[in-house]
Design an enzyme around this catalytic site. Structure first.
Site: not given
Lengths: 305, 502
Positions: A138, A166
């Site tokens: 992330y 992500k």
């Protein structure tokens, strides 16, 4: 052969509904889980920033994740967020995720400490060792203060568990970098106003808080772009979504908007935990107007078929 | 290398290691395109260490294409030699900084003792790469003696994309023996480590990239021989393969070459190496130390292991008493215990194979040892086989089993020593200089040591006669040469108008 998690579709970082006294409202959480399953999202992320994880203890976060896991009962994969200030907390979350049979981890950068790329990578690999689960990185420099740069990526990919990222930097050059130089890491859109660009560069998934309350619309864009490769129509859908993205990403009240949006969808989310506060009347009205327009426009595009 | 740690400290390091498990291609770690993995196991405990990428022909093809692109655009092959040297020396510094991690990882993955990993494998690996790095800008091409009207240059150029197929007995060191000269020469390489021992190769690739070896130049493709080795051997865009391993597999690489693009093949394979001790050998305690080291070092998992002790009848009993005493010093046990000299065999399958040889000797033939322990360890074992025709004297066991053959004369000793299909190494112990030199010349082996067991060092070529290999040599300038092509550049200086001027 070890299972390799494939990121395909819309993954919802689920909000955490609270009672007025700050306790978790598990009944409301169950309703939101059902709502997401019924409306076709492809996976649920517990303990993301949208869930206000920074206001929760490790035990609370694990309890929430276990609750969602039980409610899902295998219908959708569950990804558990491990973001925390302290590495031992992230490790505990990862171990808890493994023990409950979660499908993957969402692994961010520890906030505030501003680690070097090497430190950040070693932190990530320590969390990986604790769980041995598929990992979605992330990258969110806006909140964490550091990028997951190439040195970091090269280092963490020693582990075969690192299967996706992500990408929430907002830097379009990162999309190009990931698509060209790291095709072995599945790129997932984490920057809502760039979803079309992500799909154009081959992303097959979108981790989007807005899907808490507009799951159908988000799934529609995913199917149009990623499944059917119809980018002409995709651009029209995205164009209809852009006013919402502007409110979400640039209004400074991201989680508040998501929670209010979810209330608008007929679900209970309750108040924010401090230090955040709910939307004021004007903000609510603006969001309601934007969502209403968006739904009508996208419904019209959908009706064309 | 700093001082050895305690077993507890090594185990703590082992528990905190993050093991690289993905293939390293084009500058980054990547899972197999198929997503498949295979288990790599700590042979000493049987516990799984990690799931490693099980690559196949598709991954090989990808790695070769990236290596080819890197070679052709010259990002490494055309770099100024001194710059290649700087990068490889930087790699050596990074390896030195991470030496302890590499040593523990190597021990865990292969069963080798931490003692050997710390004192031999890791330091020699670094030394080897450094030696070849230092060589890069110190070797010159040649100008041949041609007429005044010509210049005839004999130059060397990197051979191109090279497949390097490694054995499991010295995962780090054999990688260094191959990538050292290949990268120094300017080649791009695709390395296939042994399935049993892939981890340190991946770590070296990571460090090499950090040191500045450009993406695509050093690729590690993990997986089995059939899924990775064979496609590499058959790949039409691979210019050369250098293989170290079994004779059976070596033959296959020749077939692959013949069936594809006639790529060059360098083979370094097995051995059943004789160690002759004549009746006039001096300092028998020292001889016994050499015999034990030659036979049992690295659990006997060594192609140059001195596995046949050919001893003169007049000193046999005396020598064997001393050999037994020396062998008793080689304790068997947990590889991470720094006092242990004999660790685990590399895999359960290999352990079973070695045990099948332990079952062959008849009663009374086993002089010492003979026990297998915990499905992973084999005691240093000495067997009096009587004749060189015995299976234990002929087949390469690759385990800690020393076969003793008794002879009555120098000529018989040489004859028995040469009575083998292999010819990698040999040693002779004698105080008679004439015998020593006659013996060294008569022994049909790539390396012959006198009054010692050894392989030489980085400065001397290593390779075999007969079925122990051919096509080139590891180590020394000769190793560098085998990763280059010879080219003649013939320049005509004659002036076509000379005659018209007259």
């Amino acid at each position: 052969m070890t299972f390799r998690f494939t990121l395909e579709g819309i993954y919802t970082p689920i909000v955490t509904p609270f009672e007025d006294d700050g306790a978790v409202n598990f009944d409301a959480l169950a309703d939101i889980v059902e709502h997401l399953v019924e409306n076709g999202v492809h996976g649920i992320i517990s303990g993301g920033s949208t869930a206000e994880n920074y206001t929760q203890t490790v035990e609370e976060r694990l309890e929430l994740a276990r609750f969602i896991k039980d409610r899902l009962n295998g219908r959708l994969p569950l990804i558990v967020g491990t973001g925390a200030m302290r590495t031992p907390d992230s490790v505990a979350l990862a171990q808890g995720a493994r023990d409950m049979g979660a499908d993957a981890l969402l692994l961010g950068t520890p906030p505030y400490s501003v680690p070097t790329e090497r430190e950040n990578a070693l932190n990530a690999l320590a969390i990986d060792r604790a769980a041995d689960l598929p990992i979605i990185l992330y990258n969110y420099p806006g909140r964490m203060g550091v990028h997951m740069g190439e040195e970091f990526l090269d280092h963490v990919c020693r582990s075969r568990n690192v299967i996706g990222i992500k990408e929430s930097s907002g830097d379009i050059n990162r999309v190009h970098l990931l698509a060209r130089d790291y095709p072995h890491i599945q790129m997932s859109c984490g920057m809502d106003d760039q979803a079309l660009e992500f799909f154009a560069w081959g992303a097959r998934s979108w981790i989007c808080a807005g899907s808490n309350f507009l799951p159908e619309e988000h799934v529609f864009l995913y199917e149009t772009c990623a499944v059917n490769s119809d980018f002409a129509k995709g651009r029209r859908i995205m164009s209809a979504m852009m006013p919402l993205m502007r409110v979400l990403e640039q209004g400074g009240k991201f989680i508040q908007c998501v929670k209010h949006g979810t209330e608008m969808a007929g679900l209970r989310t309750g108040p924010m935990r401090p230090p955040l506060r709910g939307l004021n009347k004007d903000d609510k009205r603006q969001l309601e107007q934007v969502v209403s327009t968006l739904k009508i426009t996208i419904a019209a595009i959908k009706a064309e078929n | 290398m700093s001082e050895l740690l305690t077993r507890e400290e090594y185990e703590a390091i082992a528990a905190n290691l993050t093991l690289p498990v993905n293939a390293f291609i084009d500058g980054s770690f990547r899972p197999a395109k198929s997503g498949k993995t295979f288990e790599t196991v700590n042979p000493a405990t049987g516990v799984k260490l990690a799931d490693v990428a099980a690559c196949d022909a598709e991954d090989v093809d990808f790695a070769v294409s990236r290596a080819r692109e890197a070679f052709d655009d010259g990002r490494w092959s055309k770099l100024h030699p001194s710059e290649r040297k700087d990068v490889l020396i930087r790699l050596c510094k990074l390896m030195t900084r991470n030496a302890r991690e590499l040593a523990v990882m190597e021990s865990l993955d292969s069963g080798k003792t931490i003692y050997d990993c710390e004192t031999v494998d890791v330091p020699e690996t670094i030394h080897c790469i450094k030696w070849h790095a230092e060589l890069i800008d110190k070797i010159y091409d040649q100008v041949a003696p041609a007429s005044d009207d010509h210049i005839a240059m004999v130059v060397r150029e990197p051979v191109g994309v090279v497949g390097l197929v490694l054995p499991w007995n010295f995962p780090l060191l054999m990688m260094a023996w191959k990538i050292g000269p290949a990268l120094a020469a300017g080649c791009s390489v695709v390395v296939k480590p042994a399935g049993e021992t892939s981890l340190t190769a991946l770590r070296i690739a990571e460090l090499a990239y950090e040191a500045g070896v450009p993406a695509g130049v050093l690729n590690i493709v993990t997986g089995s021989g059939s899924q990775v080795g064979e496609p590499l051997g058959k790949h039409a865009d691979v210019d050369m393969v250098s293989f170290t391993g079994s004779t059976v597999t070596g033959r296959r690489f020749l077939h692959y070459s013949a069936d594809s693009n006639l790529k060059e093949v360098v083979l370094e394979m097995g051995g059943k190496n004789p160690c002759i001790v004549m009746d006039d050998a001096e300092y028998l305690d020292s001889v016994a130390e050499h015999v034990v080291n030659g036979a049992f070092w690295n659990m006997g998992e060594n192609c140059s292991a001195a596995a046949r002790l050919i001893v003169h009848k007049d000193i046999k009993d005396d020598l064997l008493e001393r050999v037994k005493a020396a062998a008793r010093q080689w304790n068997v046990g947990a590889p991470l215990d720094p006092s242990v000299r004999v660790g685990a065999l590399v895999s359960k399958a290999h352990f079973d194979k070695v045990c099948s040889y332990l079952a062959l000797p008849e009663k009374g033939q086993i002089i010492t040892g003979g026990k297998a322990i915990d499905g992973a360890f084999v005691e240093p074992t000495i067997v009096d086989v009587g004749s060189n025709d015995d299976t234990l004297a002929r087949e390469e066991i690759f385990g800690p089993i020393l076969s003793v053959i008794t002879v009555s004369s120098f000529d018989e000793a040489i004859s028995v020593a040469n009575d083998t299909e292999y010819g990698l190494a040999a040693s002779i112990f004698t105080a008679n200089a004439r015998r020593a030199i006659r013996g060294a010349r008569a022994l049909r082996a790539g390396t012959v040591t006198v009054n010692s067991f050894g392989e030489g060092d980085i400065t001397t070529p290593f390779g075999g006669y007969k079925q122990s290999g051919f096509g080139g040599r590891d180590n020394g300038v000769h190793a560098h040469d085998q990763y280059t092509q010879l080219k003649t550049i013939w320049i005509d200086l004659g002036d076509p108008f000379d005659s018209e001027v007259d």
